[in-house]
Design a protein around this motif. Structure first.
Motif, PDB file in Angstrom:
ATOM      1  N   ARG A 271     -26.007 -22.522 -10.459  1.00  0.00           N
ATOM      2  CA  ARG A 271     -27.555 -22.388 -10.051  1.00  0.00           C
ATOM      3  C   ARG A 271     -28.673 -22.010 -10.718  1.00  0.00           C
ATOM      4  NH1 ARG A 271     -24.265 -20.087  -5.920  1.00  0.00           N
ATOM      5  NH2 ARG A 271     -25.103 -18.051  -6.156  1.00  0.00           N
ATOM      6  N   ASP A 272     -28.305 -21.778 -12.231  1.00  0.00           N
ATOM      7  CA  ASP A 272     -29.677 -21.133 -12.677  1.00  0.00           C
ATOM      8  C   ASP A 272     -30.118 -20.101 -12.953  1.00  0.00           C
ATOM      9  OD1 ASP A 272     -29.256 -24.236 -14.453  1.00  0.00           O
ATOM     10  OD2 ASP A 272     -30.887 -25.188 -13.113  1.00  0.00           O
ATOM     11  N   THR A 273     -29.383 -19.632 -12.054  1.00  0.00           N
ATOM     12  CA  THR A 273     -29.499 -17.798 -11.824  1.00  0.00           C
ATOM     13  C   THR A 273     -29.406 -17.415 -13.050  1.00  0.00           C
ATOM     14  OG1 THR A 273     -28.875 -18.363  -9.985  1.00  0.00           O
ATOM     15  CG2 THR A 273     -29.517 -15.844 -10.451  1.00  0.00           C
ATOM     16  N   LEU A 274     -28.686 -17.574 -13.390  1.00  0.00           N
ATOM     17  CA  LEU A 274     -28.324 -16.764 -15.240  1.00  0.00           C
ATOM     18  C   LEU A 274     -28.298 -18.361 -16.003  1.00  0.00           C
ATOM     19  CD1 LEU A 274     -25.112 -14.663 -14.163  1.00  0.00           C
ATOM     20  CD2 LEU A 274     -27.135 -14.049 -14.774  1.00  0.00           C
ATOM     21  N   GLN A 275     -27.940 -17.817 -17.212  1.00  0.00           N
ATOM     22  CA  GLN A 275     -27.914 -19.155 -17.948  1.00  0.00           C
ATOM     23  C   GLN A 275     -26.755 -17.797 -19.113  1.00  0.00           C
ATOM     24  OE1 GLN A 275     -31.803 -17.188 -20.218  1.00  0.00           O
ATOM     25  NE2 GLN A 275     -32.150 -19.777 -19.363  1.00  0.00           N
ATOM     26  N   GLU A 276     -26.035 -19.392 -19.258  1.00  0.00           N
ATOM     27  CA  GLU A 276     -24.916 -19.247 -19.929  1.00  0.00           C
ATOM     28  C   GLU A 276     -24.991 -19.831 -21.282  1.00  0.00           C
ATOM     29  OE1 GLU A 276     -20.080 -20.743 -20.359  1.00  0.00           O
ATOM     30  OE2 GLU A 276     -21.401 -21.802 -18.478  1.00  0.00           O
ATOM     31  N   LYS A 277     -25.481 -19.088 -22.563  1.00  0.00           N
ATOM     32  CA  LYS A 277     -26.054 -18.572 -23.284  1.00  0.00           C
ATOM     33  C   LYS A 277     -24.299 -19.000 -24.588  1.00  0.00           C
ATOM     34  CE  LYS A 277     -29.620 -17.976 -24.634  1.00  0.00           C
ATOM     35  NZ  LYS A 277     -30.908 -19.108 -24.159  1.00  0.00           N
ATOM     36  N   TRP A 278     -23.933 -18.830 -24.495  1.00  0.00           N
ATOM     37  CA  TRP A 278     -22.219 -18.875 -25.320  1.00  0.00           C
ATOM     38  C   TRP A 278     -21.228 -19.118 -24.256  1.00  0.00           C
ATOM     39  CZ3 TRP A 278     -25.542 -15.129 -27.610  1.00  0.00           C
ATOM     40  CH2 TRP A 278     -26.720 -15.519 -28.450  1.00  0.00           C
ATOM     41  N   PRO A 279     -20.659 -19.808 -24.893  1.00  0.00           N
ATOM     42  CA  PRO A 279     -18.814 -19.747 -24.092  1.00  0.00           C
ATOM     43  C   PRO A 279     -19.007 -18.962 -23.299  1.00  0.00           C
ATOM     44  CG  PRO A 279     -18.651 -21.482 -25.555  1.00  0.00           C
ATOM     45  CD  PRO A 279     -19.969 -20.722 -25.886  1.00  0.00           C
ATOM     46  N   ARG A 280     -18.812 -18.530 -21.644  1.00  0.00           N
ATOM     47  CA  ARG A 280     -18.369 -17.352 -21.244  1.00  0.00           C
ATOM     48  C   ARG A 280     -19.162 -15.792 -21.304  1.00  0.00           C
ATOM     49  NH1 ARG A 280     -15.199 -19.766 -17.228  1.00  0.00           N
ATOM     50  NH2 ARG A 280     -13.870 -21.135 -18.633  1.00  0.00           N
ATOM     51  N   ARG A 281     -20.158 -16.086 -21.767  1.00  0.00           N
ATOM     52  CA  ARG A 281     -21.700 -15.030 -22.176  1.00  0.00           C
ATOM     53  C   ARG A 281     -23.101 -15.414 -21.344  1.00  0.00           C
ATOM     54  NH1 ARG A 281     -21.802 -10.403 -25.575  1.00  0.00           N
ATOM     55  NH2 ARG A 281     -19.912 -11.073 -26.089  1.00  0.00           N
ATOM     56  N   PHE A 282     -23.297 -14.847 -20.559  1.00  0.00           N
ATOM     57  CA  PHE A 282     -24.784 -14.993 -19.805  1.00  0.00           C
ATOM     58  C   PHE A 282     -25.778 -14.047 -19.612  1.00  0.00           C
ATOM     59  CE2 PHE A 282     -20.136 -16.082 -18.469  1.00  0.00           C
ATOM     60  CZ  PHE A 282     -20.167 -17.421 -17.217  1.00  0.00           C
ATOM     61  N   ARG A 283     -26.392 -14.555 -19.598  1.00  0.00           N
ATOM     62  CA  ARG A 283     -27.815 -14.081 -20.004  1.00  0.00           C
ATOM     63  C   ARG A 283     -28.883 -13.899 -18.805  1.00  0.00           C
ATOM     64  NH1 ARG A 283     -31.415 -12.822 -23.963  1.00  0.00           N
ATOM     65  NH2 ARG A 283     -30.105 -13.616 -25.943  1.00  0.00           N
ATOM     66  N   VAL A 284     -29.223 -12.924 -18.194  1.00  0.00           N
ATOM     67  CA  VAL A 284     -30.089 -12.840 -17.021  1.00  0.00           C
ATOM     68  C   VAL A 284     -31.322 -12.942 -16.981  1.00  0.00           C
ATOM     69  CG1 VAL A 284     -30.129 -10.677 -17.123  1.00  0.00           C
ATOM     70  CG2 VAL A 284     -30.613 -11.428 -15.067  1.00  0.00           C
ATOM     71  N   SER A 285     -32.164 -13.528 -15.969  1.00  0.00           N
ATOM     72  CA  SER A 285     -33.651 -13.868 -16.026  1.00  0.00           C
ATOM     73  C   SER A 285     -34.268 -12.821 -14.701  1.00  0.00           C
ATOM     74  CB  SER A 285     -34.031 -15.137 -15.712  1.00  0.00           C
ATOM     75  OG  SER A 285     -35.125 -14.930 -15.409  1.00  0.00           O
ATOM     76  N   ASP A 286     -34.510 -11.652 -15.573  1.00  0.00           N
ATOM     77  CA  ASP A 286     -35.103 -10.848 -13.992  1.00  0.00           C
ATOM     78  C   ASP A 286     -36.304 -11.618 -13.025  1.00  0.00           C
ATOM     79  OD1 ASP A 286     -34.420  -8.930 -15.298  1.00  0.00           O
ATOM     80  OD2 ASP A 286     -36.168  -8.280 -16.167  1.00  0.00           O
ATOM     81  N   ASP A 287     -36.643 -12.618 -13.279  1.00  0.00           N
ATOM     82  CA  ASP A 287     -37.665 -13.676 -12.252  1.00  0.00           C
ATOM     83  C   ASP A 287     -36.840 -14.571 -11.607  1.00  0.00           C
ATOM     84  OD1 ASP A 287     -40.071 -12.535 -13.523  1.00  0.00           O
ATOM     85  OD2 ASP A 287     -40.298 -14.126 -14.575  1.00  0.00           O
ATOM     86  N   ARG A 288     -35.613 -14.488 -11.975  1.00  0.00           N
ATOM     87  CA  ARG A 288     -34.489 -15.721 -11.349  1.00  0.00           C
ATOM     88  C   ARG A 288     -34.274 -14.708 -10.395  1.00  0.00           C
ATOM     89  NH1 ARG A 288     -33.828 -18.478 -16.419  1.00  0.00           N
ATOM     90  NH2 ARG A 288     -34.522 -20.769 -15.293  1.00  0.00           N
ATOM     91  N   VAL A 289     -33.817 -14.038 -10.413  1.00  0.00           N
ATOM     92  CA  VAL A 289     -33.046 -12.714  -9.802  1.00  0.00           C
ATOM     93  C   VAL A 289     -33.149 -12.026  -8.751  1.00  0.00           C
ATOM     94  CG1 VAL A 289     -31.764  -9.487  -9.634  1.00  0.00           C
ATOM     95  CG2 VAL A 289     -31.814 -11.952 -11.652  1.00  0.00           C
ATOM     96  N   LEU A 290     -34.661 -11.732  -9.550  1.00  0.00           N
ATOM     97  CA  LEU A 290     -35.879 -11.061  -8.372  1.00  0.00           C
ATOM     98  C   LEU A 290     -35.558 -11.928  -6.800  1.00  0.00           C
ATOM     99  CD1 LEU A 290     -38.238  -9.024 -10.031  1.00  0.00           C
ATOM    100  CD2 LEU A 290     -36.123  -7.753  -8.479  1.00  0.00           C
ATOM    101  N   ARG A 291     -35.598 -13.389  -7.769  1.00  0.00           N
ATOM    102  CA  ARG A 291     -36.268 -14.891  -6.106  1.00  0.00           C
ATOM    103  C   ARG A 291     -35.374 -14.422  -5.309  1.00  0.00           C
ATOM    104  NH1 ARG A 291     -38.745 -17.544  -9.904  1.00  0.00           N
ATOM    105  NH2 ARG A 291     -37.182 -19.211 -10.780  1.00  0.00           N
ATOM    106  N   ILE A 292     -33.466 -13.942  -5.614  1.00  0.00           N
ATOM    107  CA  ILE A 292     -32.547 -14.632  -5.025  1.00  0.00           C
ATOM    108  C   ILE A 292     -32.469 -13.484  -4.233  1.00  0.00           C
ATOM    109  CG2 ILE A 292     -30.310 -14.035  -4.864  1.00  0.00           C
ATOM    110  CD1 ILE A 292     -30.585 -16.503  -7.408  1.00  0.00           C
ATOM    111  N   LEU A 293     -33.092 -11.632  -4.576  1.00  0.00           N
ATOM    112  CA  LEU A 293     -32.978 -10.264  -4.301  1.00  0.00           C
ATOM    113  C   LEU A 293     -34.431  -9.842  -3.568  1.00  0.00           C
ATOM    114  CD1 LEU A 293     -30.651  -8.913  -6.728  1.00  0.00           C
ATOM    115  CD2 LEU A 293     -30.174 -10.297  -4.870  1.00  0.00           C
ATOM    116  N   ASP A 294     -34.541 -10.697  -2.926  1.00  0.00           N
ATOM    117  CA  ASP A 294     -36.514 -10.486  -2.653  1.00  0.00           C
ATOM    118  C   ASP A 294     -36.704  -9.434  -1.669  1.00  0.00           C
ATOM    119  OD1 ASP A 294     -34.973 -10.821  -0.463  1.00  0.00           O
ATOM    120  OD2 ASP A 294     -36.797 -12.527   0.139  1.00  0.00           O
ATOM    121  N   MET A 295     -34.950  -8.116  -2.424  1.00  0.00           N
ATOM    122  CA  MET A 295     -35.661  -6.948  -0.989  1.00  0.00           C
ATOM    123  C   MET A 295     -35.111  -6.074  -2.017  1.00  0.00           C
ATOM    124  SD  MET A 295     -34.615  -7.137   3.216  1.00  0.00           S
ATOM    125  CE  MET A 295     -35.929  -6.194   3.374  1.00  0.00           C
TER     126      MET A 295
END
Length: 300
Positions: A271-295
């Protein structure tokens, strides 16, 4: 194995104690008395609650759930959206010092503060029920009774504070709970490990999945690095202890997380909330996360 303490808590059998000696009886005047009299008289059953609990008997847990279903239906009717057991009992790791952690999620319009609300009566019964079974009840917070709206806010990040791009997950002391940070308890209870008891099971499963995703996102934005594998996320969740995001290091918890964290991270990446940079390794984007965790409360 029939647990006699469960039958006593249901008032199916009677009994008493003289010193360390206990006795039970059953007669036809009690509900299902004829069916259980021969079992009790014949000595078929476990009298000592702690001995029964050490077995982590699935039948014992099923008995507890069955009794809770009857009582919840009687006291709350159809206002219960779902209820679940969490904590050591759900993990099959209880001891004689454990309590039964119960969460009851009710429809928003049913949660009132009026004198006819059944919560107080249920809590008194639930304390007595746990004592009958040999548990050690929590007299201050016998169970969690919350509205569905409160659970939704918890899944959207209520209870957490963010500053400098990092979500702060500070330990909460026994006397530090308040109307804001108690959302963290509800989030952990819904995420699991837990045991469904009653209500809309599809809704329960859906909210559990979302709660696990929220916990993973909170975990990723609360740590200094921004690139993690599923195994590293699991180690962070259990490594920081129960005071972090509600997980304890135990075989049951690790098995629970091993089955859920990897798929949840992949779905967040899809859902593009995280980025899979390498196989099974994930990078987080603060902006995307805060759009979901808006509280989540953001502070400069």
């Amino acid at each position: 194995m029939l647990h006699l303490g469960v039958l006593a808590a249901m008032a199916i059998i009677g009994g008493g104690a003289v010193g360390a000696e206990r006795w039970r009886d059953a007669d036809s005047d009690r509900q299902y008395g004829n069916e259980h009299k021969s079992l009790v008289d014949g000595g078929i059953g476990v009298e000592d609650a702690y001995s029964a609990m050490r077995l982590y008997d699935e039948g014992f847990l099923a008995d507890i759930k069955q009794i809770l279903i009857g009582r919840l239906e009687s006291d709350f009717g159809d206002s219960v959206q779902f209820a679940c057991i969490f904590g050591s009992v759900a993990r099959r790791e209880w001891t004689c010092t454990s309590d039964v952690d119960l969460m009851i999620v009710r429809s928003p319009d049913s949660v009132t503060s009026t004198s006819d609300d059944p919560i107080a009566g249920f809590q008194r019964w639930f304390i007595a029920f746990q004592k009958h079974l040999g548990f050690t009840p929590d007299y201050v917070f016998p169970c969690e009774v919350v509205s569905a709206d409160s659970v939704e806010r918890a899944i959207r990040g209520a209870g957490f504070n963010m500053s400098g791009g990092i979500v702060h997950v500070d330990p909460i002391g026994p006397n530090e709970w308040n109307a804001w940070n108690e959302h963290r308890q509800w989030l952990a209870a819904v995420a699991g490990p837990n045991e469904y008891v009653i209500g809309n099971q599809q809704l329960f499963s859906h909210l559990q999945h979302r709660a696990i995703e929220t916990i993973l996102l909170i975990c990723l934005v609360s740590l200094p690095r921004r690139l993690y594998t599923a195994e590293e996320c699991i180690e962070a969740l259990v490594g920081y202890g129960k005071e972090y995001l509600g997980f304890v290091r135990s075989p049951y918890t690790l098995d629970f997380l091993n089955h859920r964290v990897g798929p949840a991270l992949l779905q967040l990446a899809n859902r593009d909330t995280l980025q899979e940079k390498w196989p099974r390794r994930f990078r987080v984007s603060d902006d995307r996360v805060l759009r979901i965790l808006d509280m989540v409360r953001c502070h400069e």
